[in-house]
Design a protein around this motif. Structure first.
Motif, mmCIF file in Angstrom:
data_model
loop_
_atom_site.group_PDB
_atom_site.id
_atom_site.type_symbol
_atom_site.label_atom_id
_atom_site.label_comp_id
_atom_site.label_asym_id
_atom_site.label_seq_id
_atom_site.Cartn_x
_atom_site.Cartn_y
_atom_site.Cartn_z
ATOM 1 N N GLY A 131 -45.398 69.834 -68.612
ATOM 2 C CA GLY A 131 -46.158 70.955 -69.121
ATOM 3 C C GLY A 131 -46.375 72.070 -68.135
ATOM 4 N N TYR A 132 -45.989 71.893 -66.868
ATOM 5 C CA TYR A 132 -46.001 73.003 -65.912
ATOM 6 C C TYR A 132 -44.852 73.944 -66.242
ATOM 7 C CZ TYR A 132 -49.480 70.982 -62.763
ATOM 8 O OH TYR A 132 -50.644 70.503 -62.214
ATOM 9 N N THR A 133 -45.093 75.236 -66.058
ATOM 10 C CA THR A 133 -44.089 76.234 -66.396
ATOM 11 C C THR A 133 -43.931 77.240 -65.261
ATOM 12 O OG1 THR A 133 -45.766 77.578 -67.518
ATOM 13 C CG2 THR A 133 -44.467 76.075 -68.887
ATOM 14 N N ILE A 134 -42.787 77.918 -65.278
ATOM 15 C CA ILE A 134 -42.580 79.069 -64.405
ATOM 16 C C ILE A 134 -43.011 80.307 -65.168
ATOM 17 C CG2 ILE A 134 -40.852 80.476 -63.235
ATOM 18 C CD1 ILE A 134 -39.330 77.978 -62.586
ATOM 19 N N THR A 135 -43.859 81.131 -64.556
ATOM 20 C CA THR A 135 -44.447 82.262 -65.255
ATOM 21 C C THR A 135 -44.363 83.534 -64.402
ATOM 22 O OG1 THR A 135 -46.629 81.733 -64.351
ATOM 23 C CG2 THR A 135 -46.094 80.817 -66.516
ATOM 24 N N GLY A 136 -44.595 84.647 -65.061
ATOM 25 C CA GLY A 136 -44.678 85.932 -64.385
ATOM 26 C C GLY A 136 -43.323 86.591 -64.213
ATOM 27 N N ASP A 137 -43.359 87.921 -64.061
ATOM 28 C CA ASP A 137 -42.136 88.669 -63.809
ATOM 29 C C ASP A 137 -41.491 88.159 -62.529
ATOM 30 O OD1 ASP A 137 -42.634 90.158 -66.041
ATOM 31 O OD2 ASP A 137 -43.564 91.823 -64.965
ATOM 32 N N LYS A 138 -40.253 87.804 -62.627
ATOM 33 C CA LYS A 138 -39.479 87.255 -61.515
ATOM 34 C C LYS A 138 -40.111 85.992 -60.934
ATOM 35 C CE LYS A 138 -36.979 91.408 -60.250
ATOM 36 N NZ LYS A 138 -36.517 92.296 -59.146
ATOM 37 N N GLY A 139 -40.844 85.249 -61.782
ATOM 38 C CA GLY A 139 -41.344 83.957 -61.331
ATOM 39 C C GLY A 139 -40.214 83.054 -60.889
#
Length: 875
Positions: free
Chosen positions: A354-362
């Motif tokens: 359930g952890y994700t990569i987020t944000g612009d250019k994450g």
């Protein structure tokens, strides 16, 4: 030990329940006696009242304010008595340090078991949709701008979904479609592509970001044949940084750098045009209209239809300097909350649990500390799924006799700075993501002293299938004990983080974890959707020595469906003790435990102790450079295990009534998933699938597979009982016509309340005659005890012109050949994972010769042979 609940281990009760009411009074915690300073609340109360028993207040905020005025100098516990009924929320009840207990006394928010904290909006005014037989619609309730969940009498409905109706070719920004079909949908930008991962089994079309994930990305637009995907979800799922000198290895070291299978989604969700199965719904945000196709027996004129609206129901909002503390929440039910981030351009770019990569250019920097310029620290600090109920910087917070159900994110989050919290006697079910989250991975104040005991977690995750029942990050002195976890889509318990650098020869990420214990839990029917996990999964440093490292003891773990292990010690797992557990019916290992310790240059393994377990793996005693295996016993069946060991795992006696409590009206099961086919001869197909783990309130009795030709006409069907499918993991559909193929197959599940909607269809396949036999299995071994032996082997490297569907084992004592079938036969084959079976009833000190041959539709192939002598006496 029975494989379906505890001697009816669990009966997901078929007794009906009005939405929002848990059957029966709260059985585990008697309401405290009322005191003059206590506060009384009722949905029929009045916030101008004084909060006494005769004059209760109406809202939780007014009760909180009365508590705040009285709690400064307590001489006894102060109780907020919450009368039965539904307390609807648009925002969470926020408690902070001012709302805490004092002088060693607590503030207790006490419900009755029929007290519901709800983030739902009731949907009423249903009427048939002209021109669409069976479809109904209603005006979205006031204040409902968006939601991802709808419930009918407490039963989760399925967002409209189906196969992608066009052929897609991936581009830098999305796809080029074979036609402009999606561009003509009412609202193409509502659609969401789902990338189902998993082991490459048969002809199932799978993508994703690792077989333990199920990412989702929204469509931004569809114009003509150009489909543009939402950013940053698309780039975060396709541009993950890779080491320039290690081909294919991402800097995150977790999974691939881009969506696999050419980036093709497994299916599409959330479009009006996909409404074609009972139980499906869609919210048209433009016209503010909710559409729903009722299931058999549902009457929308009478049903309680709830759209989840609030994103959080309770927020214990402490700080490091002013923690919220000494608060208990008992006898409450938390329901009908959503989580809207996956519907935004962020999407759900999953990395694990359930952890994700987020944000612009994450994709370029997030959590990539020290490995890329500008990488954020610490390593692997990605974005955690939030809890619909959460506590941050809380001390001595208790949740007891509560229900967390019908929730759209994680159920309960005990986050940064949680100390000495307790979660006891509660139910977690029908939750979209993780059930219970403890701590985090961001390097801030770890959670500590958390006890999670005597809870029942089951039937989850329902939407984000890479979620786990209990997620424990960087923590210390936590205890997870005497819980029952069953019928879950992926791992049951996941602990630790930051161990992946060992993939490139670096030591695991330093972290504050130590002295965590996982003991006496009962775990079964897990990993029912995804692969590469375990009943108890741990990775990263668990302590500073064997003395304070993690202890996994006394657990009973059985009946795994996906590819994995009973106790999975993954990358960098160091100072782990696995002792006194009962581990059986895993796919290819009971304990996975060998990883190189890169903290020095000595070439040792991560220190690990595997001792005194009852298991099927049969590995001999030894010390493999710090990996110590000693005193383990081969079990041919659970009857070999002392009954007191089996009986000690799971819920303790005073809490077993939890297994009989219901949280929704009975319903049909959820459909099976991941249907795959392979040839079973010139006119037949073998069918396999992931079984339904959300059973609708009564056990699944059987499954029916149906084959369809290229015109969509049904040409054959075959039913199988749930018991038989558990044994074989196969359905054989014969009598297929010689013309009209290739064929697609769907599967339905049935329980006492009826049949599910059909599953999504398998990929197309035409049966072919099978004549070439498989090769012999490789690397046979016979690991012996006095009266039993573990036969281990690796699948054949050549399978002929059909897939392996079983094995035939013969023993030189003249017994009938042993047929080996089951899910592990199917999931271990593509990646050549080892298999094992226990042969019981042997004589001590006797030489045995055993053969094992693979079986396909063409028949049994040549056998591999191994000979060994049993031990002279039992240990």
């Amino acid at each position: 030990m029975p494989t379906h609940r505890r001697a009816a281990l669990v009966t997901l009760a078929s007794a009906g329940l009005v939405l929002g009411v848990v059957a029966g009074p709260s059985a585990l915690a008697a309401p405290p006696r009322a005191a003059s300073s206590d506060v009384h609340v009722s949905p029929a109360g009045d916030d101008h009242a004084d909060g006494t028993l005769r004059h209760p207040v109406r809202t939780l905020e007014r009760a909180r304010d009365l508590v705040r005025a009285r709690a400064g100098n307590l001489s006894a516990d102060l109780t907020v008595h919450l009368a039965p009924g539904t307390y609807r929320r648009t925002e969470p009840l926020v408690l902070d340090a001012r709302d805490s207990g004092t002088n060693g006394h607590r503030v207790i928010w006490q419900g009755t078991g029929d007290t519901v904290i709800s983030g739902g909006r009731r949907v009423t005014g249903w009427h048939p949709v002209p021109g669409r037989p069976g479809l109904w619609s209603a005006r979205a309730p006031q204040g409902l701008a968006a939601t991802r969940q709808l419930y009918v009498d407490g039963v989760r409905a399925q967002r409209a979904r189906g196969p992608v109706p066009v052929t897609l070719t991936q581009t830098a920004t999305g796809y080029t479609a074979s036609s402009d079909t999606l561009a003509h949908w009412k609202r193409p930008a509502d659609a969401e592509f789902v990338y189902t991962s998993g082991e490459a089994l048969w002809n199932v079309e799978r993508g994703g970001l690792g077989q333990w994930t199920e990412p989702r990305c929204p469509v931004a637009s569809a114009e003509g044949t150009t489909i543009t995907m939402a950013q940053p979800c698309w780039d975060n799922s396709n541009k993950r940084v890779e080491f320039p000198d290690i081909p294919g290895r991402t800097v995150s070291m977790v999974g691939p750098g881009h969506l696999t299978n050419g980036g093709k989604p497994s299916y599409v969700e959330n479009a009006y045009e996909l409404l074609d199965q009972p139980g499906e719904w869609y919210l048209d945000k433009g016209s503010r209209t909710v559409y729903y196709l009722p299931r058999k027996g549902e009457d929308l004129a009478r049903a309680d239809v709830e759209a989840a609206a609030a994103e959080k129901l309770f927020d214990g909002r402490g700080t490091a300097d002013a923690p919220v503390h000494d608060i208990a929440l008992r006898g409450l039910r938390f329901s009908y909350a959503t989580w809207l981030t996956p519907s935004t351009p962020e999407g759900f770019s999953e990395i694990q649990a359930g952890y994700t990569i987020t944000g612009d250019k994450g994709w370029a920097t997030q959590g990539l500390c020290r490995y890329v310029e500008g990488g954020t620290c610490p390593f692997a600090s990605w974005t955690k799924m939030p809890g619909n109920v959460s506590v941050t910087h809380g001390q001595r917070i208790e949740f007891a006799d509560d229900v967390f159900a019908h929730l759209g994110a994680s159920g309960l989050e005990l986050g940064t700075g949680s100390e000495d919290a307790a979660v006891t006697g509660s139910i977690f079910t029908d939750i979209s993501g993780n059930g219970l989250e403890i701590g985090g991975v961001d390097g801030q104040t770890p959670a500590s002293g958390v006890t999670v005991t005597n809870n029942h977690l089951y039937g989850l995750p329902r939407e984000y299938h890479g979620g786990v029942a209990v997620l424990n990050g960087y923590t210390h002195d936590d205890t997870i004990a005497h819980n029952q976890i069953d019928h879950v889509g992926y791992s049951a318990i996941s602990l630790g983080w930051g161990g992946w650098p060992d993939k490139i020869g670096d030591p695991a990420t330093p972290n504050p974890s130590h002295d965590n214990a996982v003991r006496d839990n009962l775990i079964f029917d897990y990993m029912q959707m995804l692969d590469d996990g375990g009943g108890i999964y741990t990775q990263g440093l668990t302590g500073t020595s064997m003395a304070d490292g993690e202890k996994v003891t006394g657990n009973v773990v059985h009946d795994q469906w996906g590819l994995g292990k009973s106790v999975y010690t993954d990358n960098g797992c160091t100072y782990e003790t696995v002792r006194g557990n009962v581990l059986h019916h895993a796919s290819y290992a009971n304990v996975a435990s060998r990883h190189t310790d890169y903290r020095d240059g000595l070439g040792n393994n991560d220190p690990t102790l595997v001792q005194d377990n009852w298991w099927e793996e049969g590995t001999a005693d030894g010390d493999n450079k710090g990996l110590v295996t000693t005193g383990n016993r081969i079990m041919a069946s659970p009857s070999d295990v002392p009954p007191e060991i089996l009986g000690n795992a799971g819920l303790e006696q005073p809490y077993r009534a939890l297994l009989e409590r219901t949280v929704a009206a009975p319903s049909v099961p959820e459909p099976p998933s991941r249907v795959g086919t392979t040839t079973a001869g010139a006119d037949a197909l073998y069918v396999t699938f992931n079984p339904s783990f959300a059973d609708g309130g009564s056990p699944v009795a059987g499954y029916t597979a149906r084959a369809y030709d290229t015109s969509g006409a049904q040409v054959a069907e075959q039913a199988v009982s749930a018991v038989e499918f558990r044994r074989t993991a196969l359905v054989r559909i014969g009598g297929l016509p010689s013309s009209g193929g290739p064929f697609r197959v769907t599967v339905t599940a049935a329980n006492a309340h009826g049949s599910s909607a059909p599953s999504l269809a398998s990929a197309s396949l035409a049966p072919t005659a099978a004549s070439t036999l498989p090769g012999a299995p490789t690397s046979p071994k016979l690991r012996t005890a006095a009266t039993a032996a573990t036969l281990a082997w690796t699948p054949p490297t050549a399978t002929g012109d059909a897939k392996v569907v079983g094995y035939r084992v013969t023993v030189s004592d003249g017994r009938d050949p042993i047929g080996v079938t089951g899910r592990d036969v199917l999931v271990t084959q593509p990646s050549a994972k080892g298999m094992f079976r226990v042969i019981g009833g042997l004589r001590p000190g006797t030489s045995y010769t055993v053969t094992v041959a693979a079986v396909t539709a063409a028949g049994p192939g040549p056998a591999a042979t191994v000979t060994a002598t049993t031990r002279a006496t039992a240990p």
